[in-house]
Design a protein around this motif. Structure first.
Motif, PDB file in Angstrom:
ATOM      1  N   THR A 325       0.803  -1.194   0.045  1.00  0.00           N
ATOM      2  CA  THR A 325       0.083   0.017  -0.084  1.00  0.00           C
ATOM      3  C   THR A 325       0.840   1.190   0.178  1.00  0.00           C
ATOM      4  N   HIS A 350      -2.915  -8.028  -1.107  1.00  0.00           N
ATOM      5  CA  HIS A 350      -2.296  -6.797  -0.473  1.00  0.00           C
ATOM      6  C   HIS A 350      -2.999  -6.734   0.806  1.00  0.00           C
ATOM      7  N   ARG A 352      -5.480  -5.151   2.933  1.00  0.00           N
ATOM      8  CA  ARG A 352      -6.898  -4.526   2.384  1.00  0.00           C
ATOM      9  C   ARG A 352      -7.327  -3.872   3.756  1.00  0.00           C
ATOM     10  N   TYR A 502      -3.740   3.986   3.864  1.00  0.00           N
ATOM     11  CA  TYR A 502      -2.406   4.047   3.325  1.00  0.00           C
ATOM     12  C   TYR A 502      -2.464   5.102   2.010  1.00  0.00           C
ATOM     13  N   SER A 505      -3.203   2.603  -0.867  1.00  0.00           N
ATOM     14  CA  SER A 505      -4.157   1.643  -0.614  1.00  0.00           C
ATOM     15  C   SER A 505      -5.105   1.658  -1.794  1.00  0.00           C
ATOM     16  N   ALA A 508      -3.340   0.208  -4.875  1.00  0.00           N
ATOM     17  CA  ALA A 508      -2.983  -1.222  -4.769  1.00  0.00           C
ATOM     18  C   ALA A 508      -4.087  -1.882  -5.392  1.00  0.00           C
ATOM     19  N   THR A 617      -7.135   7.965  -1.645  1.00  0.00           N
ATOM     20  CA  THR A 617      -8.224   7.080  -1.170  1.00  0.00           C
ATOM     21  C   THR A 617      -9.655   7.678  -1.988  1.00  0.00           C
TER      22      THR A 617
END
Lengths: 782, 174, 437
Positions: A325, A350, A352, A502, A505, A508, A617
Motif C-alpha cells: 500500500t 495486499h 486491504r 495508506y 491503498s 493497490a 483514497t
C-alpha cells in the motif's frame, strides 16, 4: 455577486462585490504587503502593512478589511504609503533580534523580503531590545518570542483551521506573547501548521532547527507516504555521505491538493528514511540459518533461481505474491503483471484496509460518482459515516472544517464515538460500534424507530440534500456498502468516498492486487484482452487471498512467497513455522518481522526515493518525485524487472519500452494475430513517445493508462502537477462477484495521528511525539 | 485511545470557593445573554477571596464558563488588576500618572518604598503589604491618590499616608 | 471621599444632585428623578431622538460625537436584541468626573440608560465601570437593586408593558477598554482588543446586536435634558455644543476639583478664576486641556472657549474634560515621559505601530530624560510619533502620538537642555541619582 469597478493607482480593475481590496489588488497584479492578512483566516488589521489611501477617507485604510466598492479610487504607491510601510517595518525591526544569519527562516522570511522591498536601510533605534529566551513547546515546536512579529497567524490557524486552539495571546502591550495551552507546553495535534504559517522564524521545528540554510537545500515536492489522503509535501534535501538526506518536510509551496494543510506525519515523519535500521545491502540466508550480506547480483540471481525452480517444478500456483500500500501504482501494476505473467500465479493480494471492491461494485460502472478530496472542501453537504478523520484522514478533517467554516456546509456525522469533527456537525447520531450495517439499511428506508428521533431527522435532512458527498470508513463493508451507496444513489447528485488507510491503498486496489480481480477491478473470469497482454502463463482461475496463502504455506502448498513492502507476519501474528518450508523473498526498507523469516531480503527505496504515481483514497492520482537518495537501495520497480530478467523473462513483454515491433506486447497470437502494435498505436494516439528504459515508471504508466479502467486521464494534467481523478468504472465491473461470495479480509490499520503502520515504528520523531502525547493524556486522566 | 487534545479541560470536583462566592458565580452566569460575559467579574471576585488567581481557581472558572484554561489565561493576563501570584493582605497602589505626579505622586511612591522596604510589585516578608506603582486611578482632582485594595485615599502627603499605613498595619494584626 | 468644590460661575446640571444624598432612590425621586423617563416613555422613541438632537449634546467621552445622531443610527428592526452600554471605564489621565457621578448620582445613570433603551428599542443595558471603581460598583449595584424594587427596572417598568434590565460590572484594569469596541469585547469576557470597524456598534455591537454606547456623563445628562427641555439645555452651551460639561481641574491649580461649566467656557477663566489660579502664585507653563491624550497648550494659548470646536481650532482637543495645569516647575521631558509611559503600559499590543511605537518612545524618552540623550533622539521621537499617527488600529496610538508631537514641537528647547549629559534642569533630586538608568 455582481462585479464592481474601481481604480487602483490609476488602473481600472474589476472584482466581485464584497471582495477585499487586498485580494482584488493582488488578482490585478498590484501587490499590497501584509503580515497578518492570510486568505481564509479571520481578519486582524494588526500589522498595518496594507494601509492604502482611499479617496474621501480621512485616514489611510487597511486594504485587508475594506471591501471593494463601485467607483472607489485607491492609491497604493504614493510617498505617503511608502513612508507608512517603511516606518511599520522600522518598528517591527526595532525589537527583532536580526539574528538572520542563524535563523531558520533566513532566506525564506517574509520580514526579510518585505524589508528588502519596502523597508529602510538603517535603524533609528539605539535602545536595548526586549529579550526572552527561546522555549521548546513540544518535541516538534520551538518558540522564539523576540523574533515574533505578532501577526497572529499561528493562533488563527490553530483555532480556525485546526479547531485545536492550543495557542493563545497573553499579556498586552510590548509584552504581548503567543502562549501554548499547557503552561509551557503544547497539548495539541502537533501538526506544525503554526510553524508553516509563521512569516518569520519565531516558530521553528525541532527536525529542521539550525540544521541548514534554505538555499543549501534542494526542494522537491512529492506525496507524503503515510495516510490515504495523499498530501503534497515539499522535502528539503541535503547531500549526505551516502546520498541525499531529507532535512525538512513542509508545505511552503501550497500547490498540492492539500492547499495549506500538512499534518504531523507529512511534516516530520520522513525521518524513517534516515533510520539507522534502514537496510542498504541485500541479505541471503545461509545454510546455517544466518543472513549474509551479498552483492545485488548474487541476491537477484538467488531470487530468480528460487522462483524459477518452484514455478517450473511445482507450477506458478505454488507461489504467493503480496503487494504494498506504500509503493507506486507502476510498481504494484508491474508486480501483479509479474505474478500473473511471469510467475503464472493468481495468488496475489495486499493489506486491504477498506472494501474498495464492494464500493466499486456498488457503483456499478457509473461515472461522476467519485468524490475527490477537493469535493470535501466544497460540497454543500457531507455525510460522514464511521472513521475518525482527525486521527486517520487529517486532510479530510481539515477540509471538512474549512468547508463548514467558510461555506457553512452541512456536515452530518454518524459514528459510534463522539469524534472531534462532531463539533462542526450540523447533526450527529451516535450508534453502537456494531450498528453501522443496520444504520445503512435504516438510511435506505429500514425500520424508522430503530435509531431514535435524531436519526430519523438526520435521514429526513439527507433526503433533502441534492449534492451530498457520502464518506464512509471501513466500518462498512460488503453488502452494507452497497446498501449505503444505494441510498446515496436515490438522491439527486450524490458522490462517494471510501476511506482506506495508506498512501496507495486505493492504488493497490485499482492495480489489481486481488486474487480475483485484475487491474481496474476486472474479474479474472472476464479477463479478455488482459489475458493476451499478459501472456500464456496467465492463470485462468482466481487465486488465494493473503490469509489463505499463509494457511496454504503452512500446509506446504505454497512453496514460494514474494512479499513487497508489507509485514503480514507481524500484522497477522503468523507463526514462523508456517513459512519454514517456503522460499520467502521480501523487499523492504527494514528488517521487519516478515523480513526476519525471509530467505532473501532486498533493501528497497522509500516512496521519497522514487518516481511514479500514487492514487489517494478518493481516486486523486498524483505524481511522486524522487527526492531523497540512499546508496545501496533499489526501487521495487527495478527489482521486479531485474528478477524477471534473471528468470529469463523477456523484459519487453513486462515493461513496454523501446521502439518498433520489439515492443509488440503479445499481439502475435490469437484473434488479434498480425494486428499492429497496440501499445505503439496508443502512444501515438496520445502524443507520447516510447520510453527508453525498462526502469522508467512512465513506460508502465503508459500501459496502465491504456489498460486500466478509469486511468484514462489526460497525461498533461499529471505533468502539470495537478491531480486528475481516476474513476474505475466500466460496464464490466458489474460482473464482480457479490460480497456474499467473497471473503471479508479487510483489516483496518487502526492508526492514529501519531502512528503509521510499520513505517511509523521507524520514525523516531513520530515515536517521540507519541510518547509526549501519551504523557499528556496520562496527566489529563489523573 | 485518542492522544489529541479534543476534549475540554478536565472538570474539577466540587468548588474551591466559599459557598457564598460559588452561589454568587451561579447567579452571575445567568445575568448575561452569554455566560462568558461573567468572566472578568468572576476573576475579580475569585482574586478577592483567594488573594490571587491560582491554577485551581482558573480551572474552576474555566469549567464554569465552558472555556479552556488557555482562554481564561489569555484574558486574565491582559488586565493589570488580575494576578496569578499572591500579593500582600493590603495592596498599596500609588498613582504616579500626570495629575498625581504634579502633586508629588512619585515622591509618595518612593516614600512607600522606603517605609515598607519593598519595591514595585513586591510584598513585605510578613505578607501584610505589597506595593505597586499604578496608572491613573481616576482621582486626579484630589491628587495625589493611593488605593489600598479597593479603598481610595486622596490629597495625601507622606505624613498622612504614614498614618493610613499604620492603620492598615494595626488592622492586619487584629 | 473626594472633596466637592463649588464656584458661582458653575451651572450645575449634571452635578446638581452632588452632595444631596441622591444615591438613595427616594431622595433621587424627591429631587425630581425618574420623571424624565416617564415623559420619554409617553412620547416614544422618535420624540426622544428628536429631543436629543435638539439638545446638541455631544459625547462626553472625548470624541464629541452628537448623541442624538448616534442613537438614530440604530436600525429600528433587528433580528438580534439591541443593547445600551454605558461606558464608565473612566481611565483617561486627568479625568475623574464619572467617579463623582457614580458616587453621588447613580440613579441618573440608570434613568439615562432606560431612556436610551426606549429610544432604540433595547431591553437591556449594561453599566461598565473601571475595575478600580469597585466601591462605586457597590453604590451602583445598590441603586440598581432599589430601582428594581420600585418597579423602575425589570418586567413592565413603571407599570408599562416595557421590560428593561440593567446589569453593572467593573473591568479589571485596562485603559484600552474605554475604546467602545474594546469595551464590548471586555463585557463579553474577552481581552480588551478593539474590533474592526465597520461594522459600527450601532449596527453590530454587543453579542452581535445593535448597540448604543455612551459615556457615563453623557447618559447621566440625558434625564436632565428632558427635565429642562432640549432647547433650554442647548442654550446653556455654545454653538453646536449643547449644555454643560464637568471639567476636572488637576495639577497645579490652587483649587483643584470638578467644576460644571457651560460648553464654551473660557479656559483661562476656568484656571484663573474658577480654580483660583496657580498654586503659590507661580507662573503657568502649560495646560493639557482634555486629558493626557490631548496636545498640550502653552500658557499663551489658553484664552479659548472650552468646546469641541474652539479647542480643536487651537490645535488640541476638548477630550474628556480633564484640565491638567502645569506650572513653571514642571520638566516637560519628564512630563512627556510619564505620559508615554502610560500609553506604553496601556497599549493593547494588537497593532505594530502602537505596540512598538509606544515601547520605543518610552525607551528613548527614559534614556533621554536620564541624561543619556543624543541630539538625533529629539527628531526620532517626533518621527516615531508622526509615523504612529493615523495608522494604528484604534485611537490609542493617536492618543500617544498627538501629545508627544506637541511636547517636542512646543518645548524643543527643554529637550535640548537635557543634551550633552546635562542633568534635568528641573530635577528635584541631585544629578548623581539620575545616572545609570
Amino acid at each position: 455577486m455582481a462585479d464592481v469597478t474601481l481604480t487602483v493607482d490609476g488602473k481600472r480593475i474589476t472584482a466581485p462585490a464584497g471582495t477585499l481590496l487586498i485580494e482584488a489588488c493582488r488578482k490585478a497584479g498590484i501587490e499590497i504587503p501584509a503580515f497578518c492578512y492570510y486568505p481564509g483566516l479571520s481578519l486582524q488589521a494588526a500589522c498595518r502593512m496594507c494601509l492604502v489611501r482611499i479617496e474621501k477617507m480621512p485616514k489611510l485604510q487597511t486594504a485587508c478589511t475594506t471591501p471593494v466598492a463601485e467607483g472607489m479610487i485607491v492609491a497604493t504607491e504614493t510617498d505617503e504609503i511608502k513612508q507608512a510601510r517603511k516606518s511599520m517595518l522600522e518598528l517591527v525591526l526595532a525589537n527583532h533580534p536580526l539574528d538572520c544569519p542563524v535563523c531558520d527562516a533566513g532566506g525564506e522570511c517574509e520580514l526579510q523580503d518585505m524589508t528588502f522591498k519596502y523597508g529602510a536601510g538603517g535603524s533609528k533605534f539605539i535602545d536595548i531590545k526586549n529579550h526572552r529566551d527561546e522555549q521548546q513547546w513540544s518535541p516538534v515546536v520551538f518558540f522564539d518570542r523576540p523574533r515574533c512579529i505578532l501577526c497572529y497567524r499561528c493562533v488563527r490557524v490553530c483555532n480556525e483551521g485546526m479547531d485545536v486552539a492550543a495557542l493563545g495571546i497573553q499579556q498586552r502591550n510590548a509584552s504581548s506573547v503567543i502562549a501554548p495551552n499547557d503552561k509551557t507546553e503544547l497539548d495539541c495535534e502537533q501538526c506544525g501548521m503554526c510553524i508553516d504559517i509563521c512569516p518569520v522564524g519565531a516558530l521553528t521545528s525541532d527536525t529542521y532547527r539550525y540544521k541548514t540554510r534554505p538555499w543549501e537545500m534542494t526542494h522537491i515536492g512529492t506525496i507524503c507516504t503515510h495516510c490515504g489522503d495523499g498530501c503534497k509535501t515539499t522535502l528539503g534535501l541535503r547531500r549526505s555521505e551516502d546520498g541525499m538526506q531529507i532535512v525538512r518536510g513542509d508545505n511552503r509551496d501550497k500547490s498540492g491538493l492539500n492547499g495549506d494543510f500538512l499534518c504531523v506525519k507529512g511534516r516530520y515523519a520522513f525521518d524513517f528514511s534516515d533510520s539507522p535500521e534502514r537496510l542498504t545491502l541485500p541479505l541471503v540466508r545461509q545454510e546455517d540459518g544466518h543472513f549474509e550480506t551479498v552483492s545485488w547480483d548474487v541476491a537477484i540471481k538467488a531470487v530468480a533461481r528460487g522462483f524459477r525452480e518452484i514455478r517450473d517444478t511445482r507450477g506458478g500456483s505454488s507461489i504467493g505474491v503480496i503487494g504494498s500500500t506504500r509503493i507506486t501504482n507502476e510498481e504494484n501494476y508491474l508486480l501483479q503483471k509479474f505474478a500473473r505473467g511471469t510467475l503464472g500465479t493468481g495468488h496475489i493480494d495486499h493489506h486491504r484496509t477498506t472494501d474498495y471492491v464492494s464500493f466499486i461494485r456498488a457503483l456499478g460502472g457509473q461515472k461522476g460518482r467519485f468524490a475527490s478530496i477537493s469535493d470535501t472542501a466544497s460540497a454543500p453537504a457531507v455525510l460522514l459515516i464511521g472513521n475518525d478523520p482527525t486521527e486517520q484522514h487529517p486532510l479530510l478533517a481539515w477540509n471538512l472544517r474549512t468547508n463548514v467554516r467558510q461555506n457553512r456546509t452541512r456536515l452530518y456525522i454518524v459514528n459510534h464515538r463522539e469524534i472531534k469533527l462532531t463539533r462542526q456537525a450540523k447533526a450527529f447520531v451516535q450508534i453502537g460500534s456494531d450498528s453501522y450495517a443496520a444504520f445503512a439499511s435504516f438510511l435506505s428506508g429500514g425500520d424508522s424507530t430503530a435509531f431514535g428521533e435524531s436519526a430519523t431527522s438526520l435521514r429526513d435532512a439527507l433526503r433533502q440534500e441534492p449534492n451530498l458527498v457520502v464518506i464512509f470508513g471501513s466500518e462498512l463493508r460488503g453488502a452494507d456498502v452497497e446498501t449505503l451507496v444505494k441510498f446515496g444513489l436515490s438522491l439527486p447528485d450524490t458522490k462517494f468516498a471510501c476511506l482506506g488507510d495508506y498512501v496507495n491503498s486505493r492504488g493497490a486496489a485499482d492495480m489489481g492486487l486481488y486474487p480475483d480481480l485484475l487491474p481496474g477491478y476486472v474479474p479474472v473470469a472476464a479477463s479478455g484482452a488482459m489475458q493476451t497482454e499478459y501472456g500464456e502463463r496467465f492463470p485462468a482461475q482466481p487465486g488465494m487471498d493473503l490469509a489463505s496463502m499463509f494457511e496454504a504455506a503452512g500446509r506446504g502448498q505454497i512453496a514460494g512467497m514474494y512479499i513487497v513492502g508489507d509485514d503480514p507476519v507481524e500484522r497477522l501474528g503468523i507463526a514462523p513455522e508456517t513459512l519454514r518450508d517456503t522460499f520467502v523473498v521480501v523487499q523492504d526498507m527494514f528488517l521487519t518481522g516478515t523480513a526476519k523469516l525471509a530467505d532473501v531480503v532486498l533493501p528497497t527505496a522509500s516512496l521519497y526515493e522514487k518516481s511514479g504515481t500514487v492514487t489517494n483514497t478518493y481516486g486523486d492520482l498524483q505524481g511522486v518525485k524522487k527526492a531523497a537518495d540512499r546508496a545501496g537501495v533499489r526501487t521495487d520497480l527495478e527489482l521486479i524487472v531485474r528478477i524477471a530478467d534473471a528468470m529469463g523473462h523477456d523484459v519487453r513483454k513486462l515493461v513496454p519500452f523501446g521502439k518498433g515491433v520489439r515492443a509488440d506486447m503479445g499481439q502475435s497470437r490469437g484473434a488479434q494475430s498480425g494486428e499492429a502494435d497496440r501499445h505503439a498505436i496508443w502512444l501515438a494516439a496520445h502524443n507520447l513517445e516510447p520510453k527508453l528504459s525498462p526502469f522508467d515508471p512512465n513506460a508502465l504508466l503508459d500501459e496502465i493508462q491504456r489498460v486500466v479502467a478509469g486511468y484514462d486521464f489526460d497525461r498533461i494534467d499529471l505533468l502539470a502537477g495537478s491531480s486528475p481523478q481516476v474513476q474505475p468504472a466500466s460496464a464490466e465491473l458489474v460482473q464482480i462477484a457479490p460480497p456474499s461470495s467473497r471473503p471479508d479480509s479487510i483489516q483496518p490499520s487502526g492508526d492514529t495521528l501519531f502512528t503509521s503502520g510499520t513505517l511509523g515504528h521507524y520514525s523516531e520523531k513520530l515515536n517521540e511525539v507519541q510518547a509526549f502525547q501519551e504523557k499528556k493524556a496520562l496527566v489529563a486522566a489523573d | 485511545m485518542s492522544l489529541t487534545n479534543i476534549s475540554v479541560d478536565k472538570k474539577p470536583e466540587g468548588t474551591i470557593f466559599s459557598p457564598e462566592l460559588a452561589a454568587r458565580f451561579d447567579k452571575l452566569v445567568t445575568l448575561y445573554p452569554m455566560k462568558r460575559s461573567a468572566l472578568i467579574p468572576m476573576l475579580l471576585y475569585a482574586q478577592d477571596e483567594i488573594g490571587y488567581l491560582s491554577d485551581a481557581a482558573i480551572a474552576e472558572i474555566a469549567h464554569r464558563l465552558q472555556l479552556t484554561v488557555l482562554d481564561v489565561r489569555n484574558v486574565l493576563s491582559y488586565y493589570s488588576m488580575l494576578r496569578t501570584r499572591p500579593a500582600g493582605k493590603f495592596n498599596v497602589q500609588v498613582c504616579t500618572n500626570i495629575s498625581c505626579m504634579l502633586r508629588g505622586g512619585q515622591e509618595l511612591f518612593e516614600h512607600c518604598e522606603r517605609q515598607l522596604g519593598i519595591g514595585h510589585k513586591q510584598t513585605t516578608p510578613d505578607g501584610v503589604f505589597s506595593l505597586e506603582e499604578v496608572e491613573c486611578i481616576g482621582a486626579c482632582s484630589w491628587a495625589p491618590a493611593v488605593q489600598v485594595n479597593y479603598d481610595f485615599h486622596d490629597n495625601l502627603t507622606p505624613e498622612t499616608l504614614d498614618a493610613i499605613l499604620a492603620e492598615y498595619r494595626s488592622k492586619a494584626s487584629q | 471621599m473626594p472633596t466637592l468644590v463649588s464656584h458661582p460661575e458653575e451651572v450645575k446640571i449634571v452635578s446638581s444632585r452632588f452632595g444631596q444624598g441622591a444615591a438613595e432612590i427616594d431622595r433621587y425621586i424627591e429631587l425630581g428623578g425618574y420623571q424624565a423617563v416617564r415623559q420619554a416613555m409617553e412620547q416614544g422613541p422618535e420624540w426622544i431622538i428628536a429631543q436629543m438632537k435638539a439638545s446638541n449634546l455631544r459625547g462626553r467621552g472625548g470624541a464629541g460625537f452628537p448623541t442624538g445622531m448616534k442613537w438614530s443610527f440604530v436600525p429600528k428592526q433587528s433580528e438580534k436584541p439591541k443593547y445600551v452600554l454605558v461606558n464608565g471605564d473612566e481611565s483617561e489621565p486627568g479625568t475623574c468626573k464619572d467617579h463623582l457621578i457614580f458616587l453621588h448620582d447613580p440613579h441618573s445613570v440608570i434613568e439615562g440608560t432606560i431612556i436610551a433603551g426606549l429610544a432604540i428599542g433595547a431591553k437591556m443595558g449594561f453599566i461598565y465601570l473601571r475595575g478600580e471603581y469597585r466601591y462605586l460598583l457597590t453604590i451602583m449595584e445598590k441603586a440598581i437593586a432599589d430601582a428594581y424594587a420600585k418597579g423602575f427596572l425589570g418586567k413592565g417598568i413603571f407599570g408599562s408593558n416595557f421590560d428593561f434590565e440593567v446589569v453593572s460590572q467593573t473591568g479589571a484594569g485596562a485603559y484600552e477598554v474605554g475604546e467602545e469596541s474594546a469595551l464590548m469585547e471586555s463585557l463579553e469576557g474577552k481581552r480588551g482588543i478593539p474590533r474592526i470597524k465597520p461594522p459600527f456598534p450601532a449596527v453590530v455591537g454587543l453579542y452581535g446586536g445593535p448597540t448604543v454606547i455612551n459615556n457615563a456623563e453623557t447618559i447621566a445628562t440625558v434625564p436632565h435634558i428632558f427635565r429642562m427641555g432640549a432647547e433650554a439645555y442647548a442654550k446653556v452651551g455654545s454653538e453646536r455644543n449643547g449644555g454643560t460639561r464637568l471639567f476636572c481641574v488637576s495639577g497645579h491649580a490652587e483649587r483643584n476639583g470638578v467644576y460644571e461649566l457651560p460648553m464654551g467656557y473660557n479656559l483661562k477663566k476656568l484656571i484663573y478664576e474658577v480654580a483660583g489660579g496657580i498654586r503659590g502664585g507661580r507662573q503657568l507653563k502649560a495646560v493639557v486641556p482634555g486629558g493626557s491624550s490631548t496636545p498640550v497648550l502653552l500658557a499663551s494659548e489658553i484664552d479659548i472657549g472650552l468646546d469641541f470646536d474652539q479647542v480643536g481650532q487651537a490645535g488640541s482637543m476638548l477630550g474628556s474634560g480633564g484640565v491638567v495645569v502645569l506650572d513653571e516647575t514642571v520638566c516637560m521631558v519628564e512630563f512627556a515621559l510619564r505620559t508615554i509611559k502610560f500609553y506604553q503600559h496601556e497599549s493593547c499590543g494588537w497593532c505594530i505601530p502602537c505596540r512598538e511605537g509606544t515601547d520605543w518612545l518610552k525607551k528613548t524618552l527614559t534614556r533621554f530624560h536620564a541624561g543619556a540623550g543624543e541630539a538625533r533622539d529629539i527628531d526620532n521621537i517626533r518621527y516615531l510619533a508622526e509615523n504612529m499617527l493615523g495608522r494604528t488600529f484604534c485611537p490609542l496610538g493617536d492618543a500617544a502620538a498627538m501629545p508627544t508631537i506637541a511636547f517636542v514641537k512646543k518645548f524643543r528647547q527643554e529637550f535640548e537642555d537635557h543634551l550633552d549629559g546635562r542633568p534635568c534642569p528641573y530635577a528635584k533630586k541631585p544629578a548623581n541619582e539620575l545616572v545609570g538608568v
